[in-house]
Design a protein around this motif. Structure first.
Motif, PDB file in Angstrom:
ATOM      1  N   LYS A 197       2.778  11.834 -10.191  1.00 36.88           N
ATOM      2  CA  LYS A 197       2.190  13.176 -10.239  1.00 36.88           C
ATOM      3  C   LYS A 197       3.263  14.260 -10.167  1.00 36.88           C
ATOM      4  O   LYS A 197       3.146  15.305 -10.804  1.00 36.88           O
TER       5      LYS A 197
ATOM      6  N   VAL B  24       1.120   4.172  -2.981  1.00 39.01           N
ATOM      7  CA  VAL B  24       0.910   5.595  -2.697  1.00 39.01           C
ATOM      8  C   VAL B  24       2.136   6.413  -3.105  1.00 39.01           C
ATOM      9  O   VAL B  24       2.019   7.450  -3.757  1.00 39.01           O
ATOM     10  N   VAL B  25       3.324   5.948  -2.739  1.00 40.38           N
ATOM     11  CA  VAL B  25       4.552   6.668  -3.086  1.00 40.38           C
ATOM     12  C   VAL B  25       4.735   6.705  -4.609  1.00 40.38           C
ATOM     13  O   VAL B  25       5.126   7.727  -5.172  1.00 40.38           O
ATOM     14  N   GLY B  26       4.418   5.618  -5.285  1.00 37.54           N
ATOM     15  CA  GLY B  26       4.506   5.586  -6.745  1.00 37.54           C
ATOM     16  C   GLY B  26       3.549   6.576  -7.386  1.00 37.54           C
ATOM     17  O   GLY B  26       3.903   7.267  -8.344  1.00 37.54           O
TER      18      GLY B  26
ATOM     19  N   THR C 253       0.829  -1.206   0.000  1.00 35.52           N
ATOM     20  CA  THR C 253       0.000   0.000   0.000  1.00 35.52           C
ATOM     21  C   THR C 253       0.863   1.256   0.000  1.00 35.52           C
ATOM     22  O   THR C 253       0.619   2.201  -0.762  1.00 35.52           O
ATOM     23  N   VAL C 254       1.884   1.274   0.818  1.00 36.86           N
ATOM     24  CA  VAL C 254       2.790   2.422   0.870  1.00 36.86           C
ATOM     25  C   VAL C 254       3.503   2.583  -0.470  1.00 36.86           C
ATOM     26  O   VAL C 254       3.660   3.700  -0.972  1.00 36.86           O
ATOM     27  N   GLY C 255       3.910   1.503  -1.070  1.00 38.87           N
ATOM     28  CA  GLY C 255       4.574   1.551  -2.366  1.00 38.87           C
ATOM     29  C   GLY C 255       3.678   2.128  -3.450  1.00 38.87           C
ATOM     30  O   GLY C 255       4.121   2.933  -4.280  1.00 38.87           O
TER      31      GLY C 255
ATOM     32  N   ILE D 145       2.384   9.336  -6.036  1.00 35.16           N
ATOM     33  CA  ILE D 145       2.895  10.683  -5.776  1.00 35.16           C
ATOM     34  C   ILE D 145       4.051  11.000  -6.725  1.00 35.16           C
ATOM     35  O   ILE D 145       4.142  12.103  -7.261  1.00 35.16           O
ATOM     36  N   ALA D 146       4.931  10.027  -6.948  1.00 35.34           N
ATOM     37  CA  ALA D 146       6.076  10.243  -7.845  1.00 35.34           C
ATOM     38  C   ALA D 146       5.616  10.500  -9.272  1.00 35.34           C
ATOM     39  O   ALA D 146       6.170  11.363  -9.969  1.00 35.34           O
TER      40      ALA D 146
END
Length: 81
Positions: free
Chosen positions: A33, A26-28, A22-24, A30-31
């Motif tokens: 965007k 979300v971070v992906g 899940t964190v991966g 954001i990256a």
């Protein structure tokens, strides 16, 4: 305690793995965007630095030409090896 005593090691590992995925994601997201914005900022900075260096070179050439006119000496050319 963080986890109840009934949880097995496998359940804890599954929970940690699901959290990591899940964190991966979300971070992906954001990256993805942020990437165009970051690229645009770097290109703006690069263009600004190039303009500044061109202005500096032009000012140095103008200063040298002015100094040569004042002293009456011909301009010198240096060869770099």
């Amino acid at each position: 305690m963080l986890f109840p005593a009934e949880d097995t090691a496998e359940d804890i590992i599954k929970l940690v793995a699901a959290t990591a995925v899940t964190v991966g994601i979300v971070v992906g997201g954001i990256a993805v965007k942020a990437a165009p914005l970051v690229k645009n900022r770097f290109n703006d900075l690069k263009a600004k630095l190039n303009r500044k260096s061109e202005d500096t070179v032009e000012a140095a050439v103008q200063e040298a030409a002015t100094a040569n006119e004042r002293t009456g000496q011909p301009s010198r050319r240096y060869r770099f090896r």
